[in-house]
Design a protein around this motif. Structure first.
Motif, PDB file in Angstrom:
ATOM      1  N   CYS A 299      -1.772  -4.857  -2.143  1.00 54.37           N
ATOM      2  CA  CYS A 299      -2.762  -4.831  -3.220  1.00 54.37           C
ATOM      3  C   CYS A 299      -3.540  -3.533  -3.123  1.00 54.37           C
ATOM      4  CB  CYS A 299      -3.724  -6.015  -3.152  1.00 54.37           C
ATOM      5  SG  CYS A 299      -4.949  -5.978  -4.497  1.00 54.37           S
ATOM      6  N   GLY A 300      -3.531  -2.765  -4.207  1.00 48.61           N
ATOM      7  CA  GLY A 300      -4.288  -1.529  -4.180  1.00 48.61           C
ATOM      8  C   GLY A 300      -3.850  -0.544  -5.227  1.00 48.61           C
ATOM      9  N   TYR A 301      -4.164   0.716  -4.952  1.00 48.04           N
ATOM     10  CA  TYR A 301      -3.764   1.829  -5.805  1.00 48.04           C
ATOM     11  C   TYR A 301      -2.364   2.284  -5.411  1.00 48.04           C
ATOM     12  CZ  TYR A 301      -8.839   2.668  -6.701  1.00 48.04           C
ATOM     13  OH  TYR A 301     -10.163   2.583  -7.040  1.00 48.04           O
ATOM     14  N   ASN A 302      -1.436   2.273  -6.331  1.00 39.76           N
ATOM     15  CA  ASN A 302      -0.173   2.946  -6.056  1.00 39.76           C
ATOM     16  C   ASN A 302      -0.379   4.456  -6.108  1.00 39.76           C
ATOM     17  OD1 ASN A 302       2.166   4.526  -7.471  1.00 39.76           O
ATOM     18  ND2 ASN A 302       3.178   2.868  -6.372  1.00 39.76           N
ATOM     19  N   CYS A 303      -1.176   4.924  -7.072  1.00 33.44           N
ATOM     20  CA  CYS A 303      -1.295   6.346  -7.398  1.00 33.44           C
ATOM     21  C   CYS A 303      -2.617   6.926  -6.915  1.00 33.44           C
ATOM     22  CB  CYS A 303      -1.151   6.521  -8.913  1.00 33.44           C
ATOM     23  SG  CYS A 303      -1.350   8.217  -9.484  1.00 33.44           S
ATOM     24  N   GLN A 304      -2.557   8.073  -6.276  1.00 38.80           N
ATOM     25  CA  GLN A 304      -3.771   8.739  -5.804  1.00 38.80           C
ATOM     26  C   GLN A 304      -4.661   9.201  -6.953  1.00 38.80           C
ATOM     27  OE1 GLN A 304      -1.938  10.583  -1.653  1.00 38.80           O
ATOM     28  NE2 GLN A 304      -2.304  11.966  -3.367  1.00 38.80           N
ATOM     29  N   ARG A 305      -4.060   9.561  -8.070  1.00 34.02           N
ATOM     30  CA  ARG A 305      -4.872  10.042  -9.195  1.00 34.02           C
ATOM     31  C   ARG A 305      -5.665   8.908  -9.831  1.00 34.02           C
ATOM     32  NH1 ARG A 305       0.159  11.892  -9.969  1.00 34.02           N
ATOM     33  NH2 ARG A 305       0.437  10.596 -11.816  1.00 34.02           N
ATOM     34  N   ILE A 306      -5.073   7.714  -9.909  1.00 33.72           N
ATOM     35  CA  ILE A 306      -5.799   6.543 -10.399  1.00 33.72           C
ATOM     36  C   ILE A 306      -6.978   6.244  -9.464  1.00 33.72           C
ATOM     37  CG2 ILE A 306      -5.659   4.063 -10.854  1.00 33.72           C
ATOM     38  CD1 ILE A 306      -4.234   5.581 -12.971  1.00 33.72           C
ATOM     39  N   ALA A 307      -6.796   6.578  -8.170  1.00 32.18           N
ATOM     40  CA  ALA A 307      -7.841   6.322  -7.177  1.00 32.18           C
ATOM     41  C   ALA A 307      -9.010   7.298  -7.287  1.00 32.18           C
ATOM     42  CB  ALA A 307      -7.251   6.376  -5.770  1.00 32.18           C
ATOM     43  N   HIS A 308      -8.995   8.174  -8.277  1.00 31.98           N
ATOM     44  CA  HIS A 308     -10.132   9.066  -8.500  1.00 31.98           C
ATOM     45  C   HIS A 308     -11.265   8.369  -9.235  1.00 31.98           C
ATOM     46  CE1 HIS A 308      -7.909  13.155  -7.825  1.00 31.98           C
ATOM     47  NE2 HIS A 308      -7.799  12.323  -6.795  1.00 31.98           N
ATOM     48  N   THR A 309     -11.161   7.070  -9.381  1.00 32.48           N
ATOM     49  CA  THR A 309     -12.282   6.231  -9.800  1.00 32.48           C
ATOM     50  C   THR A 309     -12.248   4.938  -8.994  1.00 32.48           C
ATOM     51  OG1 THR A 309     -13.303   4.963 -11.590  1.00 32.48           O
ATOM     52  CG2 THR A 309     -10.927   5.329 -11.744  1.00 32.48           C
ATOM     53  N   TYR A 310     -13.419   4.447  -8.603  1.00 35.97           N
ATOM     54  CA  TYR A 310     -13.496   3.159  -7.899  1.00 35.97           C
ATOM     55  C   TYR A 310     -13.622   1.993  -8.879  1.00 35.97           C
ATOM     56  CZ  TYR A 310     -13.876   5.474  -3.403  1.00 35.97           C
ATOM     57  OH  TYR A 310     -13.614   6.215  -2.275  1.00 35.97           O
ATOM     58  N   TYR A 311     -13.640   2.318 -10.163  1.00 36.67           N
ATOM     59  CA  TYR A 311     -13.672   1.286 -11.197  1.00 36.67           C
ATOM     60  C   TYR A 311     -12.482   1.471 -12.128  1.00 36.67           C
ATOM     61  CZ  TYR A 311     -18.468   0.497  -9.627  1.00 36.67           C
ATOM     62  OH  TYR A 311     -19.587   0.218  -8.868  1.00 36.67           O
ATOM     63  N   PRO A 312     -11.261   1.324 -11.606  1.00 35.16           N
ATOM     64  CA  PRO A 312     -10.071   1.540 -12.427  1.00 35.16           C
ATOM     65  C   PRO A 312      -9.839   0.389 -13.395  1.00 35.16           C
ATOM     66  CG  PRO A 312      -9.432   0.671 -10.306  1.00 35.16           C
ATOM     67  CD  PRO A 312     -10.930   0.896 -10.239  1.00 35.16           C
ATOM     68  N   VAL A 313      -8.995   0.639 -14.365  1.00 30.64           N
ATOM     69  CA  VAL A 313      -8.613  -0.410 -15.314  1.00 30.64           C
ATOM     70  C   VAL A 313      -7.722  -1.442 -14.624  1.00 30.64           C
ATOM     71  CG1 VAL A 313      -7.307  -0.876 -17.440  1.00 30.64           C
ATOM     72  CG2 VAL A 313      -8.887   1.061 -17.330  1.00 30.64           C
ATOM     73  N   PHE A 314      -6.953  -1.002 -13.622  1.00 30.18           N
ATOM     74  CA  PHE A 314      -6.039  -1.928 -12.945  1.00 30.18           C
ATOM     75  C   PHE A 314      -5.799  -1.479 -11.510  1.00 30.18           C
ATOM     76  CE2 PHE A 314      -3.456   1.406 -14.783  1.00 30.18           C
ATOM     77  CZ  PHE A 314      -2.610   1.751 -13.744  1.00 30.18           C
TER      78      PHE A 314
END
Length: 514
Positions: A169-184
């Motif tokens: 469970c988590g971020y697959n992508c490092q770029r998506i991880a550039h926010t702590y409030y992602p859409v998914f």
């Protein structure tokens, strides 16, 4: 009658065998490997931090062993994680940089990635890659991961569930991880959608707003805080697997930017530090109280570590659980005031000496190992170790064969207070930031930087007398440079290679081979 007796004896033998196997498995220790993201060597109380409070991590050091000379595999995220999970140094690793695989399209477009999952993720590892998780899985462990992956995109075979992890469970992508409030986030191979609006990373303040007004920053704090979601999933995994040996890779995104911390921690540190100047022109997101937010992110991680330990004690498995706490590289040079925190202390916390660079502040990281049944409390070691040592160490702990390909040396002996074999040298290469190489041999540290700009000069430091790497003594010790070029196989021409002789290496490396 005779057949019945034989059948009864056969069933009895099988039952006792199963019981013996279960008993043997129950003796295997649980393993939790906690990897902080961009946490500097000097950002924990037990490593000298004065401003940020980390009582739970400090407690791990009080009850376990603190390593003072442990190194990451790389000064940035993806390659460091590859070195850790695959047990090889950067000259042998497949992933040697944050490869965003831009040939797929507009991979930096946050909204596009939400609509099209084929744009997510980083360049994948080969299908044949053997990871620590696979080895432990084969040894009978339940394997789980929460946090940031960064080693292969969705729709490839280089995702956690296909690289040895039963659960993710988590971020697959490092770029998506550039926010702590992602859409998914991802749970296993499927997205789970959170109660967050689309606030793309690297968005600034709106025009003509009052930067001193906390309300001007409200859109950067949404509803579902990703570290909380992943932490809950980690606790659930531990609870569900309490009756069998498990391996939890807890790859927290904290305290990597952006500055987004739980409000209670921001409030706590605002009271402690005062208001301070707002961060308006940010590389990630602006923040009214940047120092409080950064400290709050580290304290949030510390709080989660405390909750993990409490859960282990509640389940009566704490004594038989190994907890390893470390960081993937040195502290950031953007947005967070790491110079004020002295985040890399005792090393330099200057830009060019921390994250992204092969100086000590970029690659030497804290590591604490807690194992109540085996490690004497409050101990410390200056044993020189690196990420690629983790694979053979865990293989030794669970009594499974260590793969021949690893560059690591098990540090189980030092944990057990026994004689510890040492490395002849540690080696790093990093294609980013204009190309760099480094070698550590005993007290000597050699660095070459700006390789892509044609530089071939080698800097030399004696870490026993110059831990901050301020005095380049290469001119004073030409014999050390000569020995290094011979023993470490460093070419002195523009064709650069320091991998071991005969190893083919990845074709994508900026290094070429003799």
């Amino acid at each position: 009658m005779r057949k019945s007796v034989i059948l009864f004896l056969g069933i009895t033998i099988i039952l006792f065998s199963c019981q013996d196997k279960k008993k043997e498995e129950s003796k295997l220790p649980n393993i939790i490997y906690i990897l902080a993201d961009d946490l500097g060597y000097g950002e924990l109380g037990c490593y000298g931090q004065q401003k940020i409070e980390t009582p739970n991590i400090d407690k791990l050091a009080e009850t376990g062993m603190r390593f003072t000379q442990h190194y990451s595999g790389s000064p940035v995220c993806a390659p460091a994680r590859c070195n850790l999970l695959t047990g090889v140094h950067p000259g042998h690793a497949f992933i040697r940089g944050n490869h965003e695989w831009g040939s797929r399209g507009d991979v930096w477009n946050y909204k596009a990635m939400i609509s099209d999952s084929t744009l997510e993720g980083q360049y994948p590892m080969p299908d044949t890659t053997v990871t620590i998780a696979k080895l432990l899985q084969d040894a009978g462990y339940a394997t789980g991961m929460v946090g940031k992956w960064g080693l292969g995109a969705p729709h490839t075979n280089s995702i956690p569930n296909k690289m040895g992890f039963d659960y993710f469970c988590g971020y697959n992508c490092q770029r998506i991880a550039h926010t702590y409030y992602p859409v998914f986030l991802y749970e296993n191979q499927h997205r789970i959608y959170l109660d967050n609006d689309t606030i793309k990373p690297h968005l600034g303040l709106e025009k003509d707003v009052d930067s001193s007004d906390i309300a001007s920053y409200s859109r950067f704090t949404l509803n579902d805080y990703a570290p909380d979601i992943m932490h809950t999933k980690a606790l659930n995994f531990i609870t569900e697997n309490k009756d069998k040996p498990f391996f939890m890779y807890y790859a927290s995104p904290l305290p990597h930017l952006p500055l987004q911390a739980p409000q209670k921690w921001v409030d706590y540190y605002v009271e402690k530090f005062g208001d301070g100047e707002p961060l308006v022109k940010a590389g990630y997101y602006p923040h009214r109280y940047p120092r409080a937010a950064y400290a709050g992110m580290i304290s949030c991680l510390d709080e989660q570590v405390g909750e993990l330990v409490s859960k282990l004690k509640e389940l009566n498995i704490y004594e038989n659980t190994i907890i390893i706490f470390t960081s993937d590289n040195g502290p950031t040079y953007l947005d967070a005031d790491t110079k004020w925190f002295e985040s890399a202390k005792p090393f330099q916390t200057e830009t060019g000496r921390t994250k992204g660079y092969l100086y000590e502040g970029g690659i030497r990281v804290p590591m604490i190992v807690s194992w109540p049944e085996k490690i004497k409390a409050g101990t410390e070691t200056n044993h020189i170790s690196a990420f690629w040592d983790v694979m053979p160490t865990l293989c030794d702990i669970v009594n499974t064969e260590t793969p021949e390909f690893t560059d690591g040396i098990s540090f189980l002996p030092v944990l057990s207070d026994e004689e510890q074999p040492t490395h002849k040298y540690l080696y790093w290469e990093f294609a980013g930031y204009n190309g760099q190489q480094a070698v550590r041999m005993g007290s000597w540290k050699a660095i070459r930087k700006n390789i892509k700009k044609g530089n071939l000069e080698i800097e030399l430091y004696n870490l026993d007398t110059d831990i901050r790497e301020e005095n380049n003594v290469a001119a004073d010790f030409p014999e050390i440079i000569e020995k290094g070029c011979r023993d470490w196989n460093i070419c002195t021409v523009k064709c650069i290679n320091v991998v071991e002789a005969g190893h083919p290496g990845p074709v994508r490396s900026f290094m070429m081979h003799k």
